[in-house]
Write an enzyme that holds these catalytic residues in place. Structure first.
Site, PDB file in Angstrom:
ATOM      1  N   LEU A 345      11.417 -31.021 -73.378  1.00  0.00           N
ATOM      2  CA  LEU A 345      11.476 -31.251 -74.822  1.00  0.00           C
ATOM      3  C   LEU A 345      12.364 -30.211 -75.492  1.00  0.00           C
ATOM      4  O   LEU A 345      13.163 -30.537 -76.385  1.00  0.00           O
ATOM      5  CB  LEU A 345      10.071 -31.199 -75.423  1.00  0.00           C
ATOM      6  CG  LEU A 345       9.970 -31.538 -76.918  1.00  0.00           C
ATOM      7  CD1 LEU A 345      10.384 -32.980 -77.176  1.00  0.00           C
ATOM      8  CD2 LEU A 345       8.556 -31.283 -77.430  1.00  0.00           C
ATOM      9  N   ASP A 367       0.206 -34.763 -76.728  1.00  0.00           N
ATOM     10  CA  ASP A 367      -0.279 -35.726 -75.738  1.00  0.00           C
ATOM     11  C   ASP A 367      -0.701 -36.988 -76.479  1.00  0.00           C
ATOM     12  O   ASP A 367      -1.552 -36.928 -77.381  1.00  0.00           O
ATOM     13  CB  ASP A 367      -1.456 -35.110 -74.977  1.00  0.00           C
ATOM     14  CG  ASP A 367      -1.984 -36.014 -73.876  1.00  0.00           C
ATOM     15  OD1 ASP A 367      -1.581 -37.194 -73.822  1.00  0.00           O
ATOM     16  OD2 ASP A 367      -2.817 -35.544 -73.076  1.00  0.00           O
ATOM     17  N   LYS A 435       6.938 -53.189 -62.086  1.00  0.00           N
ATOM     18  CA  LYS A 435       5.746 -52.964 -61.267  1.00  0.00           C
ATOM     19  C   LYS A 435       4.485 -53.514 -61.929  1.00  0.00           C
ATOM     20  O   LYS A 435       3.424 -53.578 -61.298  1.00  0.00           O
ATOM     21  CB  LYS A 435       5.590 -51.468 -60.967  1.00  0.00           C
ATOM     22  CG  LYS A 435       6.686 -50.927 -60.049  1.00  0.00           C
ATOM     23  CD  LYS A 435       6.543 -49.441 -59.813  1.00  0.00           C
ATOM     24  CE  LYS A 435       7.596 -48.943 -58.827  1.00  0.00           C
ATOM     25  NZ  LYS A 435       8.971 -49.165 -59.297  1.00  0.00           N
ATOM     26  N   ASN A 474      14.069 -50.387 -61.414  1.00  0.00           N
ATOM     27  CA  ASN A 474      14.364 -48.979 -61.191  1.00  0.00           C
ATOM     28  C   ASN A 474      15.622 -48.564 -61.946  1.00  0.00           C
ATOM     29  O   ASN A 474      16.596 -49.313 -62.025  1.00  0.00           O
ATOM     30  CB  ASN A 474      14.561 -48.720 -59.693  1.00  0.00           C
ATOM     31  CG  ASN A 474      13.296 -49.000 -58.904  1.00  0.00           C
ATOM     32  OD1 ASN A 474      12.454 -48.140 -58.750  1.00  0.00           O
ATOM     33  ND2 ASN A 474      13.155 -50.226 -58.416  1.00  0.00           N
TER      34      ASN A 474
END
Length: 646
Positions: A345, A367, A435, A474
């Protein structure tokens, strides 16, 4: 670095072998001195010819050497005026030649005026047979000075070519177009590049007897029928922007079969600008996997961001940081960049404040699973758009720590999406993954759950926010992806480790992925899952072998390839669409909308609350079991959680 400093370094640094091509240019005083000698010689040569033509009846200069001195002084004056001595001789151009002609002609004209004026005033001649003398003098002096420059230019070129042919990589330039020829000329003229152009390569058959820049033109058949040793070649230089993906793959396959190194050229302007920092590089595997990028509708995207306040979560990660860079181009009022990784960051903060000093940024260390930390941001800034790229994504780590994936990927998404709806954020764009389609691991299942939650929230009665999901495969060069991992293994001498010989994956570049995110945020109406036409999947073992060859090494000989077995949760093939999902086209041919099954808000909200409580208790099996209840198609693979599927 000056000439003296460079010479001193060579002499006192232990290397006393100094090639002629190291001399960057002749000093100006030497050029001027040689030109004066040529002027003097031309004067006496002209006198000699005139005296022979007139059988020596009269001297050319009745007043002796006074005229010789005067002509030399006038010549030097015009040399200074037109700066004929100032250019670097080995880079002489038509402009330098024209300046030389002007100086010589002006000298001749002024001497003629002075001679004629003297005759009118005094009735005596300063120069006998002045017209023939001046014509011979002008021609001789110009030709001598011109031939000097031509000789020096060709001499340096010859020395440079000899040195290149012995110490530098011998390469062909692919193509005979104007751009290819211009690139070859730039390489030839740049002594700092460690390459020696020995010819051109083309598929055409009507050029094999022709030449370009004095170099032969090779045909594709000659490369196919001869070995690297027969051709006396080291590699091939190609211009990537001139070829399609199919053409590049065809040529690169041929070159690698012949053990030739493949180099990619920058733009011609960049090559010329970086005279001391060569920018020709070896072709990377990313160049072969890259496709024509999505062309986003810049005006529409710009209007969506211009003057707005934007929140980007996971803004220090591979995808998030690129979104920050691209959004900054549209001059928003404020960009709030949120991440829980302190050092990355800080790095993106330093980059953005340097690159966009006039823009307003707020960098928040937080968070997303902590709602009490996130909610004040929504109250304070009243975001227009939220790009949600924060997530835990590494499959084996998440398989070992499923509770952490729940707290970030599910609870974090729920916190952000709920706050976005409550504070009436215009658009909420979530970054998902392929995924999430028929997941075989906790990471994919957690992202599928997050997809279900934002789709369900879209349909609640008091919601006005447009929730949009993007799903892709990906990303080349992202943190932890396979290509940087293979590069490190190759640099360390191997072995390259692959989990399974048949494993395949889809690939896209980071800018391409972020283009999709921005485009989806613009075109979405709410509730869609956008998927990208990623072309054909790539076999990972083929990827590894090509990377080894592009590094100039031989697979299975110089670098071993070892199969380690599938990791927990890993599957052989990734999918972008589930079996029961239909697709809808969009106005962009490469972007589709996946119509996956959805879930009611009360149902998914209840499931999310239940799984978060299990995650807080660190009950791994319970967490995964609830995930399987939420996502029935979730079947664990090569994992301890396979027992739950029985």
């Amino acid at each position: 670095m000056s000439i003296n400093r460079k010479f001193n370094k060579r002499i006192y640094g232990g290397d006393n072998l100094m090639g002629l091509s190291d001399l960057r240019y002749l000093p100006r005083w030497i050029i001027l001195s040689i030109d004066i000698l040529f002027i003097t010689f031309s004067i006496y040569f002209s006198c000699y010819l005139i005296e022979k033509l007139s059988y020596g009846s009269n001297p050319v200069f009745p007043h002796g050497n006074m005229m010789v001195v005067m002509i030399i002084v006038i010549s030097v004056m015009f040399m200074f005026l037109f700066r004929t001595y100032a250019g670097i001789i080995r880079h002489s151009t038509f402009i330098d030649l024209f300046k030389l002609f002007l100086a010589t002609f002006s000298t001749t004209a002024l001497v003629a005026v002075i001679s004629f004026s003297y005759y009118l005033v005094k009735g005596e001649r300063l120069i006998y047979m002045s017209v023939p003398f001046l014509v011979i003098f002008c021609t001789a002096s110009f030709m001598l000075m011109f031939l000097l420059r031509l000789f020096v230019k060709e001499f340096f070129h010859f020395i440079r070519q000899i040195r290149r042919s012995t110490l530098r990589k011998r390469i062909l330039v692919l193509g005979i177009t104007e751009q290819s020829v211009a690139m070859a000329r730039a390489v030839i003229d740049n002594p700092n590049l460690p390459y020696h152009v020995v010819g051109f390569l083309t598929q055409r058959h009507d050029s094999n007897r022709a030449s370009l820049l004095g170099k032969p033109i090779y045909t594709k058949e000659k490369i196919e029928q001869n070995s690297k040793q027969d051709l006396i070649l080291d590699g091939v230089l190609l211009l990537q922007e001139l070829m399609s993906k199919e053409e590049m793959n065809y040529w690169v396959t041929l070159f690698l079969e012949k053990d030739l190194q493949v180099f990619k050229a920058p733009s011609l302007q960049k090559l010329k600008e970086n005279d001391y920092e060569p920018t020709i590089k070896k072709l990377q595997i990313e160049d072969l996997l890259n496709r024509k990028p999505i062309k986003i509708e810049n005006e529409e995207v710009r209007m969506r961001h211009f003057g707005k306040t934007i929140l980007i979560t996971g803004g220090a990660g591979s995808i998030g940081s690129e979104i920050v860079r691209q959004v900054a181009l549209f001059n928003p009022e404020l960009i709030v960049v949120l991440d829980q990784a302190e050092t990355p960051l800080y790095e993106i903060e330093m980059e953005m404040r340097k690159t966009f000093p006039m823009l307003s940024f707020k960098f928040v260390l937080a968070d997303i699973s902590n709602r009490h930390r996130i909610e004040p941001l929504f109250r304070k800034y009243q975001f227009s758009m939220v790009y949600h790229a924060a997530a835990y994504k590494h499959v084996p780590l998440i398989e070992e720590n499923p509770h952490e994936a729940i707290l970030v990927n599910i609870l974090g998404t729920k916190n952000l999406a709920t706050l976005a709806s409550r504070h009436k954020v215009n658009r909420f764009v979530m970054v998902s993954t392929d995924k999430a389609v028929k997941p075989t691991n906790v990471m994919g299942a957690s992202k599928r759950t997050a997809e279900l939650f934002v789709q369900a929230l879209q349909k609640t009665g008091n919601n006005s926010t447009k929730f949009i999901t993007t799903r892709f495969g990906n990303v080349l060069g992202s943190n932890g992806s396979v290509i940087p991992h293979f590069k490190k293994q190759i640099e360390n001498g191997g072995p390259v480790t692959i989990t399974h010989a048949d494993i395949t994956r889809y690939f896209m570049t980071i800018p391409e992925a972020c283009d999709l995110v921005l485009q989806a945020g613009t075109m979405g109406k709410g509730g869609e899952i956008f998927v990208f036409d990623m072309g054909k999947p790539v076999k990972i073992v083929d990827l590894a072998e090509r990377m080894i060859k592009l590094s100039g090494l031989e697979p299975h000989v110089d670098i071993k390839i070892i199969y380690t077995g599938l990791r927990p949760g890993e599957k052989l093939y990734e999918e972008l669409l589930s079996d029961d999902a239909a697709t809808m086209p969009t106005h962009h041919e490469k972007i589709l909308i996946s119509k996956d099954p959805t879930m009611g808000y009360q149902n998914i909200d209840s499931h999310c609350n239940k799984i978060v409580k299990a995650a807080l208790r660190r009950e791994k099996m319970e967490v995964v079991q609830i995930l399987k209840d939420i996502v029935p198609e979730f079947k664990s693979n090569n994992s301890v959680y396979e027992v739950l599927d029985k």
